[in-house]
Design an enzyme around this catalytic site. Sequence first.
Site, PDB file in Angstrom:
ATOM      1  N   CYS A 116     -18.646  -1.073   2.335  1.00  0.00           N
ATOM      2  CA  CYS A 116     -17.724  -0.240   2.757  1.00  0.00           C
ATOM      3  C   CYS A 116     -18.691   0.926   3.763  1.00  0.00           C
ATOM      4  CB  CYS A 116     -18.272   0.876   1.955  1.00  0.00           C
ATOM      5  SG  CYS A 116     -16.705   2.267   1.987  1.00  0.00           S
ATOM      6  N   ASN A 145     -10.684  -3.689  -0.782  1.00  0.00           N
ATOM      7  CA  ASN A 145     -10.726  -2.547  -1.546  1.00  0.00           C
ATOM      8  C   ASN A 145     -10.307  -2.561  -2.837  1.00  0.00           C
ATOM      9  OD1 ASN A 145     -11.711  -0.095  -0.297  1.00  0.00           O
ATOM     10  ND2 ASN A 145     -10.418   0.027   1.058  1.00  0.00           N
ATOM     11  N   ARG A 184       0.414  -1.065   0.431  1.00  0.00           N
ATOM     12  CA  ARG A 184      -0.313  -0.064   0.239  1.00  0.00           C
ATOM     13  C   ARG A 184       0.760   1.513   0.259  1.00  0.00           C
ATOM     14  NH1 ARG A 184      -4.490   1.484   4.452  1.00  0.00           N
ATOM     15  NH2 ARG A 184      -3.964   3.754   4.177  1.00  0.00           N
ATOM     16  N   TYR A 186     -14.511  10.429  -0.306  1.00  0.00           N
ATOM     17  CA  TYR A 186     -13.332  10.164  -0.628  1.00  0.00           C
ATOM     18  C   TYR A 186     -13.600  11.210  -2.266  1.00  0.00           C
ATOM     19  CZ  TYR A 186     -11.938   6.066   1.642  1.00  0.00           C
ATOM     20  OH  TYR A 186     -10.944   5.896   2.357  1.00  0.00           O
ATOM     21  N   HIS A 209     -16.649   4.806  -3.183  1.00  0.00           N
ATOM     22  CA  HIS A 209     -15.651   5.793  -2.333  1.00  0.00           C
ATOM     23  C   HIS A 209     -15.998   7.319  -3.710  1.00  0.00           C
ATOM     24  CE1 HIS A 209     -12.775   3.691   0.376  1.00  0.00           C
ATOM     25  NE2 HIS A 209     -14.047   4.128   0.505  1.00  0.00           N
TER      26      HIS A 209
HETATM   27  C1  G6P Z   1     -12.339   4.753   5.080  1.00  0.00           C
HETATM   28  C2  G6P Z   1     -12.531   3.490   3.899  1.00  0.00           C
HETATM   29  C3  G6P Z   1     -12.301   2.048   3.909  1.00  0.00           C
HETATM   30  C4  G6P Z   1     -10.442   2.165   4.273  1.00  0.00           C
HETATM   31  C5  G6P Z   1     -10.613   2.876   5.495  1.00  0.00           C
HETATM   32  C6  G6P Z   1      -8.585   3.154   5.501  1.00  0.00           C
HETATM   33  O1  G6P Z   1     -12.743   3.635   6.223  1.00  0.00           O
HETATM   34  O2  G6P Z   1     -13.765   3.421   3.364  1.00  0.00           O
HETATM   35  O3  G6P Z   1     -12.283   1.380   2.549  1.00  0.00           O
HETATM   36  O4  G6P Z   1      -9.936   0.403   4.092  1.00  0.00           O
HETATM   37  O5  G6P Z   1     -10.685   4.261   5.141  1.00  0.00           O
HETATM   38  O6  G6P Z   1      -8.616   3.164   6.934  1.00  0.00           O
HETATM   39  P1  G6P Z   1      -6.555   3.296   7.214  1.00  0.00           P
HETATM   40  O7  G6P Z   1      -7.255   3.807   8.826  1.00  0.00           O
HETATM   41  O8  G6P Z   1      -6.187   2.478   6.989  1.00  0.00           O
HETATM   42  O9  G6P Z   1      -6.273   4.257   6.452  1.00  0.00           O
END
Ligand code: G6P
Length: 434
Positions: A170, A149, A95, A251, A200
């Site tokens: 989601c 995702n 990531r 988003y 998103h």
């Molecule tokens: C949001 C999104 C999720 C994503 C998450 C990431 O809630 O809707 O799809 O996985 O953020 O969170 P993080 O703490 O991993 O940045």
Amino acid sequence: MNTIKLVVIGGGSSYTPELVEGVINNYNTLPVRELIFVDVPMGEEKVRINTQFIKRMIHKAQLNIEVSYTFDRKNALKDADFVMTQLRVGGLKARSKDEHIPLKYNVIGQETTGPGGFAKALRTIPVMMDICKDMEEVCPDAWLINFTNPSGIVTEALNKYTKIKNIGLCNVPIGMHYDIAERLEVDPKEISCNVIGLNHLSFVNKVYYKGDNVISKALEVKKKDGIVQNISKIDVSDFIAQKLGLVLSPYLQYFFFEKEMLEKELQELKDDKGTRADQVQEVEHKLFELYEDESLDHKPEELSKRGGARYSEAAINLINSIYNNVGDIQVVNVMNNGSIADLPDDASVEVNCVINKQGATPVTNGHLPLAVKGLVQHVKAYEQLTVEAAITGDYDTALLALISNPLVHDAEAAKNILDDLLEAHKEYLPQFNK
Ligand code: G6P
């Protein structure tokens, strides 16, 4: 189906204890008898710590749920009733690359939106296809609930290329619901919201309270904080939402305030804060230290620093409505089938659906508001190309997908980003290295 066998693929995620908290709190309506966490050997430490911690949680709740972890996915899936996927191919390290590489070319670096989400889709879709192949053999009637995702793109791939019954989820829609209730100062149970768009990339276009559409009232209220921890709110976003007459997914800031969002990301790099993935790795490290503590038997507060708030509630609500044939309305990712008139029938959309034993049936929405129609169609074209690229491993399709992403803008940048991503993630992209 009397009692439930639930298999969680990506069980080593730091979010898993939150999911289990939901399982425990809803045991009366959702009798889970067996919970299996599947992961890959690379994630052994995390899945082991989670499993031990979760056993303590279940012991404290005095419930009779068998809990275990395994790397043998196919065996774990045998006779499963529900399969939840929350995996991250390549982990947070991959990531981090997804987020850093686009920034080199002055393009948004985000895990789901823009080239970051594209790269994640290329790595994830083949693995999801393998999971479905296993499911077709050993639990063909099970429901696949996908959180992985980019959830909307994964849903589209699943609907086009497998027979497994699946629904994409989601946490943003449920977060928007609670946010709107807070703005209106009412109990979340007293309102109903209608969501239109893509994962998103969604909008609330109606909010009903005691029979009236009160969306304008909700839009008048300005809130300082956003609904997810991973995206800080831009002040002017409330004003734009008011002009559009739509409550916006956080988003959408990447599209409506792209310059500002990009500058923020670049500044964080300059300040040595890294990207969100780099920051999350630290949060995760602390979380697993806590989970390992044998005196801990409840979900720690630190988990709220992650962006996935209320994901457990969304998952449990969905499984509950399927299992108990409830027939209520929830916002999930499904095949469009005419729900949004401006999108193809086989496109995945994030909309209100009726949820019962048959799954999720989308409500009819008609046309999108003109001011956002082009954006949604543009992103959908990118998503369709991304699915094709992930399945075929065709370089040109992948390039066309990136070129058609509205956050990329420049064909040369698209090519540079694609080449870097393919090189950086070589080991997870066998379809491109045939
Ligand atoms: C949001 C999104 C999720 C994503 C998450 C990431 O809630 O809707 O799809 O996985 O953020 O969170 P993080 O703490 O991993 O940045």
